[in-house]
Design a protein around this motif. Structure first.
Motif, PDB file in Angstrom:
ATOM      1  N   ALA A  34       0.836  -1.215   0.000  1.00 29.68           N
ATOM      2  CA  ALA A  34       0.000   0.000   0.000  1.00 29.68           C
ATOM      3  C   ALA A  34       0.868   1.261   0.000  1.00 29.68           C
ATOM      4  O   ALA A  34       1.980   1.257   0.551  1.00 29.68           O
ATOM      5  CB  ALA A  34      -0.900   0.014   1.225  1.00 29.68           C
ATOM      6  N   THR A  35       0.345   2.337  -0.584  1.00 29.18           N
ATOM      7  CA  THR A  35       0.908   3.667  -0.345  1.00 29.18           C
ATOM      8  C   THR A  35       0.297   4.134   0.959  1.00 29.18           C
ATOM      9  O   THR A  35      -0.933   4.133   1.111  1.00 29.18           O
ATOM     10  CB  THR A  35       0.529   4.644  -1.479  1.00 29.18           C
ATOM     11  OG1 THR A  35       1.122   4.166  -2.690  1.00 29.18           O
ATOM     12  CG2 THR A  35       1.019   6.053  -1.173  1.00 29.18           C
ATOM     13  N   VAL A  36       1.162   4.492   1.921  1.00 25.35           N
ATOM     14  CA  VAL A  36       0.661   4.794   3.261  1.00 25.35           C
ATOM     15  C   VAL A  36       0.739   6.286   3.560  1.00 25.35           C
ATOM     16  O   VAL A  36       1.783   6.921   3.355  1.00 25.35           O
ATOM     17  CB  VAL A  36       1.462   4.002   4.326  1.00 25.35           C
ATOM     18  CG1 VAL A  36       1.005   4.392   5.732  1.00 25.35           C
ATOM     19  CG2 VAL A  36       1.294   2.508   4.111  1.00 25.35           C
ATOM     20  N   VAL A  37      -0.363   6.843   4.046  1.00 21.76           N
ATOM     21  CA  VAL A  37      -0.375   8.215   4.534  1.00 21.76           C
ATOM     22  C   VAL A  37      -0.167   8.149   6.047  1.00 21.76           C
ATOM     23  O   VAL A  37      -0.971   7.559   6.773  1.00 21.76           O
ATOM     24  CB  VAL A  37      -1.686   8.937   4.181  1.00 21.76           C
ATOM     25  CG1 VAL A  37      -1.630  10.388   4.646  1.00 21.76           C
ATOM     26  CG2 VAL A  37      -1.957   8.851   2.679  1.00 21.76           C
ATOM     27  N   VAL A  38       0.950   8.737   6.478  1.00 19.99           N
ATOM     28  CA  VAL A  38       1.383   8.689   7.883  1.00 19.99           C
ATOM     29  C   VAL A  38       0.851   9.933   8.593  1.00 19.99           C
ATOM     30  O   VAL A  38       1.445  11.008   8.513  1.00 19.99           O
ATOM     31  CB  VAL A  38       2.931   8.632   7.947  1.00 19.99           C
ATOM     32  CG1 VAL A  38       3.425   8.702   9.383  1.00 19.99           C
ATOM     33  CG2 VAL A  38       3.464   7.380   7.244  1.00 19.99           C
ATOM     34  N   ASN A  39      -0.291   9.791   9.247  1.00 21.29           N
ATOM     35  CA  ASN A  39      -0.844  10.932  10.000  1.00 21.29           C
ATOM     36  C   ASN A  39      -0.130  11.057  11.348  1.00 21.29           C
ATOM     37  O   ASN A  39       0.266  10.068  11.955  1.00 21.29           O
ATOM     38  CB  ASN A  39      -2.348  10.740  10.225  1.00 21.29           C
ATOM     39  CG  ASN A  39      -2.873  11.619  11.358  1.00 21.29           C
ATOM     40  OD1 ASN A  39      -3.138  11.123  12.451  1.00 21.29           O
ATOM     41  ND2 ASN A  39      -2.979  12.904  11.132  1.00 21.29           N
ATOM     42  N   TYR A  40       0.042  12.314  11.791  1.00 20.63           N
ATOM     43  CA  TYR A  40       0.621  12.577  13.107  1.00 20.63           C
ATOM     44  C   TYR A  40       0.031  13.869  13.623  1.00 20.63           C
ATOM     45  O   TYR A  40      -0.585  14.627  12.853  1.00 20.63           O
ATOM     46  CB  TYR A  40       2.159  12.662  13.022  1.00 20.63           C
ATOM     47  CG  TYR A  40       2.630  13.851  12.231  1.00 20.63           C
ATOM     48  CD1 TYR A  40       2.656  13.819  10.842  1.00 20.63           C
ATOM     49  CD2 TYR A  40       2.998  15.036  12.869  1.00 20.63           C
ATOM     50  CE1 TYR A  40       3.041  14.927  10.107  1.00 20.63           C
ATOM     51  CE2 TYR A  40       3.394  16.156  12.141  1.00 20.63           C
ATOM     52  CZ  TYR A  40       3.413  16.087  10.760  1.00 20.63           C
ATOM     53  OH  TYR A  40       3.785  17.187  10.037  1.00 20.63           O
ATOM     54  N   ALA A  41       0.242  14.116  14.929  1.00 23.29           N
ATOM     55  CA  ALA A  41      -0.281  15.356  15.508  1.00 23.29           C
ATOM     56  C   ALA A  41       0.832  16.356  15.769  1.00 23.29           C
ATOM     57  O   ALA A  41       0.767  17.503  15.343  1.00 23.29           O
ATOM     58  CB  ALA A  41      -1.033  15.059  16.794  1.00 23.29           C
ATOM     59  N   SER A  42       1.872  15.927  16.477  1.00 18.59           N
ATOM     60  CA  SER A  42       2.871  16.893  16.944  1.00 18.59           C
ATOM     61  C   SER A  42       4.320  16.418  16.802  1.00 18.59           C
ATOM     62  O   SER A  42       5.206  17.021  17.387  1.00 18.59           O
ATOM     63  CB  SER A  42       2.594  17.227  18.417  1.00 18.59           C
ATOM     64  OG  SER A  42       2.607  16.026  19.163  1.00 18.59           O
ATOM     65  N   SER A  43       4.557  15.347  16.057  1.00 19.77           N
ATOM     66  CA  SER A  43       5.928  14.826  15.917  1.00 19.77           C
ATOM     67  C   SER A  43       6.337  14.746  14.448  1.00 19.77           C
ATOM     68  O   SER A  43       6.450  13.650  13.891  1.00 19.77           O
ATOM     69  CB  SER A  43       6.043  13.424  16.524  1.00 19.77           C
ATOM     70  OG  SER A  43       5.532  13.367  17.816  1.00 19.77           O
ATOM     71  N   PRO A  44       6.584  15.923  13.805  1.00 18.16           N
ATOM     72  CA  PRO A  44       6.919  15.875  12.372  1.00 18.16           C
ATOM     73  C   PRO A  44       8.174  15.070  12.071  1.00 18.16           C
ATOM     74  O   PRO A  44       8.222  14.333  11.075  1.00 18.16           O
ATOM     75  CB  PRO A  44       7.088  17.353  11.995  1.00 18.16           C
ATOM     76  CG  PRO A  44       7.194  18.105  13.271  1.00 18.16           C
ATOM     77  CD  PRO A  44       6.508  17.300  14.322  1.00 18.16           C
ATOM     78  N   GLY A  55      10.329   4.352   2.533  1.00 19.23           N
ATOM     79  CA  GLY A  55      10.967   4.588   1.235  1.00 19.23           C
ATOM     80  C   GLY A  55      12.231   3.755   1.077  1.00 19.23           C
ATOM     81  O   GLY A  55      12.482   3.169   0.019  1.00 19.23           O
ATOM     82  N   ALA A  56      13.031   3.672   2.150  1.00 14.50           N
ATOM     83  CA  ALA A  56      14.283   2.912   2.094  1.00 14.50           C
ATOM     84  C   ALA A  56      14.021   1.424   1.866  1.00 14.50           C
ATOM     85  O   ALA A  56      14.856   0.715   1.298  1.00 14.50           O
ATOM     86  CB  ALA A  56      15.074   3.117   3.388  1.00 14.50           C
ATOM     87  N   ALA A  57      12.845   0.967   2.285  1.00 11.71           N
ATOM     88  CA  ALA A  57      12.494  -0.453   2.108  1.00 11.71           C
ATOM     89  C   ALA A  57      11.804  -0.683   0.754  1.00 11.71           C
ATOM     90  O   ALA A  57      11.342  -1.790   0.475  1.00 11.71           O
ATOM     91  CB  ALA A  57      11.592  -0.909   3.250  1.00 11.71           C
ATOM     92  N   GLY A  58      11.720   0.377  -0.055  1.00 11.87           N
ATOM     93  CA  GLY A  58      11.125   0.226  -1.392  1.00 11.87           C
ATOM     94  C   GLY A  58       9.638   0.525  -1.444  1.00 11.87           C
ATOM     95  O   GLY A  58       8.990   0.277  -2.469  1.00 11.87           O
ATOM     96  N   GLY A  59       9.089   1.072  -0.352  1.00 12.72           N
ATOM     97  CA  GLY A  59       7.653   1.350  -0.317  1.00 12.72           C
ATOM     98  C   GLY A  59       7.349   2.809  -0.591  1.00 12.72           C
ATOM     99  O   GLY A  59       8.234   3.627  -0.840  1.00 12.72           O
TER     100      GLY A  59
END
Ligand code: NAP
Length: 250
Positions: A34-44, A55-59
């Motif tokens: 899957a293409t994953v959208v990584v949601n976060y609140a306060s830890s950019p 990305g490093a794992a080819g995803g």
């Protein structure tokens, strides 16, 4: 032979994916294609580290900052995902907080903030994705509840009420969406080794776990991957899958 990329071509949105269980879920779903959208609140920085690791794992992954307890931010996030990806196949409602305390001394704000994120936030994200999923006549929604939502826990009235409510929400949404090919299930972890549990006293917890250890985030992520995959979990909806080392046997 098992399909190593069952989610190839799909888009998954994981809330609270910068750390802990959400991070492990993001890595697992990306490894499944899957293409994953990584949601976060306060830890950019942590969120970008997850994107880089995928990305490093080819995803494929990208991050999006949003407080999922805020309606407008949730709506904007889902709009952005649909605009950029053109589809949204898997929603994992993972973001959660604790504000522990005994009921007698619990501040109303601590009750409310846990309900707002752990329960209302899931409602907001589910409602925001529902139009696209129902129109596509397919989709997987996976809610991270807790064994505490099944059994209650002294000092966690707010958290266990939210997590029990989430089980009711899971089942109601499953019933509403089933005819349109969208499944809704929950995963109920026991005690998992993350920032959330780092300050808990280990002895009484370990004594209550037949497998004798805390769970790893990857062990929760494996259950989420299963529930997201087709055809593996296509005939499951409205269920609560426990990943708890045998803590609560029903
Ligand atoms: P964690 O390590 O504390 O991570 C929490 C995640 O949620 C972080 O990525 C955080 O993002 C994000 N988050 C917090 N507030 C948010 C908000 N308002 N909007 C969007 N994201 C937000 O927690 P965890 O242990 O991985 O827990 C993940 C889920 O599993 C929670 O729902 C929790 O209740 C559940 N769970 C955990 C355990 C356990 O033993 N750990 C057991 C049962 C269930 P930032 O980094 O940006 O703050």
């Amino acid at each position: 032979m098992a399909n190593s990329a069952p989610l190839a071509g799909q888009t998954a949105l994981v809330t609270g994916a910068s750390r802990g269980i959400g991070r492990a879920i993001a890595l697992e779903l990306a490894a499944a294609g899957a293409t994953v959208v990584v949601n976060y609140a306060s830890s950019p920085e942590a969120a970008e580290a997850v994107v880089a690791e995928i990305g490093a794992a080819g995803g494929q992954a990208w991050s999006y900052q949003a407080n999922v307890a805020e309606e407008a931010e949730v709506e904007a996030m889902v709009k952005a995902v649909l605009e950029r990806q053109g589809r949204l196949d898997v929603l994992v409602n993972n973001a959660g907080i604790t504000r522990d305390g005994l009921v007698m001394r619990m501040k109303t704000g601590d009750w409310q903030s846990v309900i707002d994120l752990n329960l209302t936030g899931v409602f907001l994200c589910t409602r925001a994705v529902s139009r696209a999923m129902l129109k596509a006549r397919s989709g997987r929604i996976i809610n991270i509840t807790s064994v505490v939502g099944l059994m209650g826990n002294a000092g966690q009235a707010n958290y266990s009420a939210a997590k029990a409510g989430l089980i009711g929400l899971t089942r109601s949404n499953a019933a509403e969406f089933a005819s349109r090919g969208v499944t809704v299930n929950a995963v109920a972890p026991g005690f998992i080794d993350t920032d959330m549990t780092k300050d808990l006293a280990p002895e009484p917890i370990l004594a209550a776990i037949p497998l004798g250890r805390l769970g790893k985030p990857e062990e929760v992520a494996g259950a989420v991957r299963f529930l997201a995959a087709d055809p593996a979990a296509a005939y499951m909806t409205g269920q609560v899958l426990q990943v708890d080392g045998g803590m609560v046997m029903r």
